[in-house]
Write a protein that holds these residues in place. Structure first.
Motif, PDB file in Angstrom:
ATOM      1  N   VAL A 177     -12.995   8.664  14.119  1.00  0.00           N
ATOM      2  CA  VAL A 177     -13.820   7.908  15.048  1.00  0.00           C
ATOM      3  C   VAL A 177     -13.647   8.443  16.475  1.00  0.00           C
ATOM      4  O   VAL A 177     -14.598   8.450  17.269  1.00  0.00           O
ATOM      5  CB  VAL A 177     -13.560   6.386  14.945  1.00  0.00           C
ATOM      6  CG1 VAL A 177     -12.266   5.978  15.591  1.00  0.00           C
ATOM      7  CG2 VAL A 177     -14.691   5.593  15.541  1.00  0.00           C
ATOM      8  N   GLU A 178     -12.468   8.962  16.816  1.00  0.00           N
ATOM      9  CA  GLU A 178     -12.275   9.606  18.121  1.00  0.00           C
ATOM     10  C   GLU A 178     -13.160  10.846  18.235  1.00  0.00           C
ATOM     11  O   GLU A 178     -13.830  11.055  19.249  1.00  0.00           O
ATOM     12  CB  GLU A 178     -10.803   9.993  18.325  1.00  0.00           C
ATOM     13  CG  GLU A 178      -9.858   8.835  18.468  1.00  0.00           C
ATOM     14  CD  GLU A 178      -9.895   8.148  19.818  1.00  0.00           C
ATOM     15  OE1 GLU A 178     -10.484   8.687  20.782  1.00  0.00           O
ATOM     16  OE2 GLU A 178      -9.319   7.052  19.920  1.00  0.00           O
ATOM     17  N   TYR A 179     -13.163  11.660  17.177  1.00  0.00           N
ATOM     18  CA  TYR A 179     -14.028  12.847  17.174  1.00  0.00           C
ATOM     19  C   TYR A 179     -15.508  12.452  17.216  1.00  0.00           C
ATOM     20  O   TYR A 179     -16.312  13.107  17.879  1.00  0.00           O
ATOM     21  CB  TYR A 179     -13.760  13.718  15.942  1.00  0.00           C
ATOM     22  CG  TYR A 179     -12.777  14.842  16.178  1.00  0.00           C
ATOM     23  CD1 TYR A 179     -13.093  15.915  16.991  1.00  0.00           C
ATOM     24  CD2 TYR A 179     -11.539  14.843  15.550  1.00  0.00           C
ATOM     25  CE1 TYR A 179     -12.205  16.967  17.190  1.00  0.00           C
ATOM     26  CE2 TYR A 179     -10.635  15.881  15.743  1.00  0.00           C
ATOM     27  CZ  TYR A 179     -10.978  16.943  16.566  1.00  0.00           C
ATOM     28  OH  TYR A 179     -10.100  17.971  16.761  1.00  0.00           O
ATOM     29  N   GLU A 180     -15.873  11.401  16.491  1.00  0.00           N
ATOM     30  CA  GLU A 180     -17.274  10.934  16.523  1.00  0.00           C
ATOM     31  C   GLU A 180     -17.689  10.590  17.949  1.00  0.00           C
ATOM     32  O   GLU A 180     -18.773  10.964  18.395  1.00  0.00           O
ATOM     33  CB  GLU A 180     -17.463   9.708  15.622  1.00  0.00           C
ATOM     34  CG  GLU A 180     -17.473   9.998  14.144  1.00  0.00           C
ATOM     35  CD  GLU A 180     -18.775  10.610  13.652  1.00  0.00           C
ATOM     36  OE1 GLU A 180     -19.793  10.578  14.370  1.00  0.00           O
ATOM     37  OE2 GLU A 180     -18.758  11.133  12.525  1.00  0.00           O
ATOM     38  N   ALA A 181     -16.828   9.872  18.674  1.00  0.00           N
ATOM     39  CA  ALA A 181     -17.131   9.511  20.063  1.00  0.00           C
ATOM     40  C   ALA A 181     -17.312  10.766  20.910  1.00  0.00           C
ATOM     41  O   ALA A 181     -18.259  10.868  21.701  1.00  0.00           O
ATOM     42  CB  ALA A 181     -16.011   8.642  20.634  1.00  0.00           C
ATOM     43  N   LEU A 182     -16.434  11.726  20.730  1.00  0.00           N
ATOM     44  CA  LEU A 182     -16.500  12.977  21.489  1.00  0.00           C
ATOM     45  C   LEU A 182     -17.771  13.750  21.174  1.00  0.00           C
ATOM     46  O   LEU A 182     -18.472  14.227  22.076  1.00  0.00           O
ATOM     47  CB  LEU A 182     -15.255  13.817  21.195  1.00  0.00           C
ATOM     48  CG  LEU A 182     -15.166  15.192  21.839  1.00  0.00           C
ATOM     49  CD1 LEU A 182     -15.303  15.112  23.348  1.00  0.00           C
ATOM     50  CD2 LEU A 182     -13.849  15.846  21.452  1.00  0.00           C
ATOM     51  N   ILE A 183     -18.107  13.866  19.902  1.00  0.00           N
ATOM     52  CA  ILE A 183     -19.301  14.622  19.496  1.00  0.00           C
ATOM     53  C   ILE A 183     -20.571  13.945  20.007  1.00  0.00           C
ATOM     54  O   ILE A 183     -21.477  14.612  20.514  1.00  0.00           O
ATOM     55  CB  ILE A 183     -19.323  14.801  17.957  1.00  0.00           C
ATOM     56  CG1 ILE A 183     -18.220  15.782  17.541  1.00  0.00           C
ATOM     57  CG2 ILE A 183     -20.694  15.260  17.467  1.00  0.00           C
ATOM     58  CD1 ILE A 183     -17.946  15.827  16.052  1.00  0.00           C
ATOM     59  N   ILE A 184     -20.646  12.631  19.889  1.00  0.00           N
ATOM     60  CA  ILE A 184     -21.821  11.910  20.394  1.00  0.00           C
ATOM     61  C   ILE A 184     -21.942  12.108  21.900  1.00  0.00           C
ATOM     62  O   ILE A 184     -23.030  12.380  22.417  1.00  0.00           O
ATOM     63  CB  ILE A 184     -21.747  10.417  20.027  1.00  0.00           C
ATOM     64  CG1 ILE A 184     -21.894  10.238  18.508  1.00  0.00           C
ATOM     65  CG2 ILE A 184     -22.820   9.614  20.763  1.00  0.00           C
ATOM     66  CD1 ILE A 184     -21.531   8.848  18.005  1.00  0.00           C
ATOM     67  N   GLY A 185     -20.821  11.990  22.616  1.00  0.00           N
ATOM     68  CA  GLY A 185     -20.836  12.186  24.066  1.00  0.00           C
ATOM     69  C   GLY A 185     -21.254  13.590  24.466  1.00  0.00           C
ATOM     70  O   GLY A 185     -22.038  13.776  25.402  1.00  0.00           O
ATOM     71  N   LEU A 186     -20.742  14.607  23.758  1.00  0.00           N
ATOM     72  CA  LEU A 186     -21.149  15.986  24.054  1.00  0.00           C
ATOM     73  C   LEU A 186     -22.636  16.182  23.780  1.00  0.00           C
ATOM     74  O   LEU A 186     -23.321  16.913  24.508  1.00  0.00           O
ATOM     75  CB  LEU A 186     -20.314  16.981  23.249  1.00  0.00           C
ATOM     76  CG  LEU A 186     -18.848  17.116  23.661  1.00  0.00           C
ATOM     77  CD1 LEU A 186     -18.102  18.027  22.693  1.00  0.00           C
ATOM     78  CD2 LEU A 186     -18.727  17.628  25.084  1.00  0.00           C
ATOM     79  N   GLY A 187     -23.145  15.539  22.737  1.00  0.00           N
ATOM     80  CA  GLY A 187     -24.579  15.610  22.457  1.00  0.00           C
ATOM     81  C   GLY A 187     -25.407  15.000  23.578  1.00  0.00           C
ATOM     82  O   GLY A 187     -26.449  15.530  23.959  1.00  0.00           O
ATOM     83  N   ILE A 188     -24.931  13.879  24.130  1.00  0.00           N
ATOM     84  CA  ILE A 188     -25.636  13.243  25.246  1.00  0.00           C
ATOM     85  C   ILE A 188     -25.605  14.166  26.467  1.00  0.00           C
ATOM     86  O   ILE A 188     -26.627  14.359  27.130  1.00  0.00           O
ATOM     87  CB  ILE A 188     -25.015  11.867  25.570  1.00  0.00           C
ATOM     88  CG1 ILE A 188     -25.258  10.890  24.423  1.00  0.00           C
ATOM     89  CG2 ILE A 188     -25.580  11.309  26.884  1.00  0.00           C
ATOM     90  CD1 ILE A 188     -24.457   9.599  24.516  1.00  0.00           C
ATOM     91  N   LEU A 189     -24.441  14.744  26.761  1.00  0.00           N
ATOM     92  CA  LEU A 189     -24.349  15.680  27.887  1.00  0.00           C
ATOM     93  C   LEU A 189     -25.303  16.861  27.693  1.00  0.00           C
ATOM     94  O   LEU A 189     -25.957  17.309  28.638  1.00  0.00           O
ATOM     95  CB  LEU A 189     -22.914  16.189  28.050  1.00  0.00           C
ATOM     96  CG  LEU A 189     -21.910  15.235  28.656  1.00  0.00           C
ATOM     97  CD1 LEU A 189     -20.499  15.810  28.562  1.00  0.00           C
ATOM     98  CD2 LEU A 189     -22.264  14.930  30.109  1.00  0.00           C
ATOM     99  N   HIS A 190     -25.365  17.356  26.476  1.00  0.00           N
ATOM    100  CA  HIS A 190     -26.266  18.468  26.154  1.00  0.00           C
ATOM    101  C   HIS A 190     -27.712  18.062  26.415  1.00  0.00           C
ATOM    102  O   HIS A 190     -28.484  18.821  27.006  1.00  0.00           O
ATOM    103  CB  HIS A 190     -26.058  18.872  24.691  1.00  0.00           C
ATOM    104  CG  HIS A 190     -26.798  20.087  24.289  1.00  0.00           C
ATOM    105  ND1 HIS A 190     -28.064  20.036  23.758  1.00  0.00           N
ATOM    106  CD2 HIS A 190     -26.458  21.395  24.329  1.00  0.00           C
ATOM    107  CE1 HIS A 190     -28.471  21.261  23.488  1.00  0.00           C
ATOM    108  NE2 HIS A 190     -27.514  22.100  23.821  1.00  0.00           N
ATOM    109  N   ASP A 191     -28.092  16.847  25.981  1.00  0.00           N
ATOM    110  CA  ASP A 191     -29.454  16.356  26.189  1.00  0.00           C
ATOM    111  C   ASP A 191     -29.760  16.121  27.661  1.00  0.00           C
ATOM    112  O   ASP A 191     -30.924  16.147  28.068  1.00  0.00           O
ATOM    113  CB  ASP A 191     -29.691  15.068  25.397  1.00  0.00           C
ATOM    114  CG  ASP A 191     -29.721  15.309  23.889  1.00  0.00           C
ATOM    115  OD1 ASP A 191     -29.844  16.482  23.465  1.00  0.00           O
ATOM    116  OD2 ASP A 191     -29.612  14.325  23.134  1.00  0.00           O
TER     117      ASP A 191
END
Length: 185
Positions: A93-107
């Motif tokens: 779940v920590e990695y999920e939060a990180l991946i979702i956040g990086l995706g938002i930054l990318h967008d």
């Protein structure tokens, strides 16, 4: 309770656990070249064109949730609290939060990012201090590294939980954890 004044709508994640990695790569092809220009920042402030992201995950016996706070270089802030509708471990779940956040930054077209989290394991795996030897975490680690390579500069830094309280509360709200007077219960 803290978010009840806002009109929020829950939208479940559509990916099935085994299909999540394939769906992610299909939805996020990398249009950028992969440069290796990492920039170290010794303070918890944005500089020039750096975006700052705080992330955290919360896992209960029945639910999991993530909290993300993103700050733009001109100090605008966005808060995200998302419930995960599949089973996962604390580290996943920590990695999920990180991946979702990086995706938002990318967008958001962020090119440089300063990433702060209280998961010592995840941050040290990404900084190379720890090896990722878990078969359940390796796909998450690989996706995170793939996303990190699309930034011109990115720094991962571990911070104590006391300095990560906003995202901790957002993650706990999403996971259904009980909060007492703003503190985890």
């Amino acid at each position: 309770m803290a978010l009840s004044e806002f009109s929020l709508q829950y939208v479940p994640q559509k990916a099935i656990k085994g299909q999540a990695l394939a769906d992610f790569f299909a939805q996020h092809p990398s249009p950028y070249g992969f440069g290796g220009n990492d920039v170290e920042i010794g303070m918890v402030e944005t500089h020039d064109n750096y975006w700052t992201m705080y992330f955290d995950g919360s896992h209960t016996s029945s639910l999991a949730g993530v909290g993300i706070v993103i700050q733009s270089p001109n100090h605008d802030r966005w808060y995200f609290s998302l419930k995960l509708d599949f089973e996962c471990t604390n580290n996943q779940v920590e990695y999920e939060a990180l991946i979702i956040g990086l995706g938002i930054l990318h967008d958001l077209w962020a090119t440089c990012a300063f990433i702060l989290g209280d998961s010592e394991l995840v941050i040290n795996q990404l900084n190379g201090s720890f090896l990722c030897m878990s078969c359940t975490l390796t796909p998450y680690n690989m996706v995170t590294i793939y996303l990190a390579e699309s930034f011109d500069g990115i720094t991962f830094e571990h911070i104590s939980r006391i300095h990560n309280t906003d995202v901790d509360e957002l993650a706990q709200i999403a996971s259904g954890a009980q909060l007492l007077k703003g503190k985890p219960g």
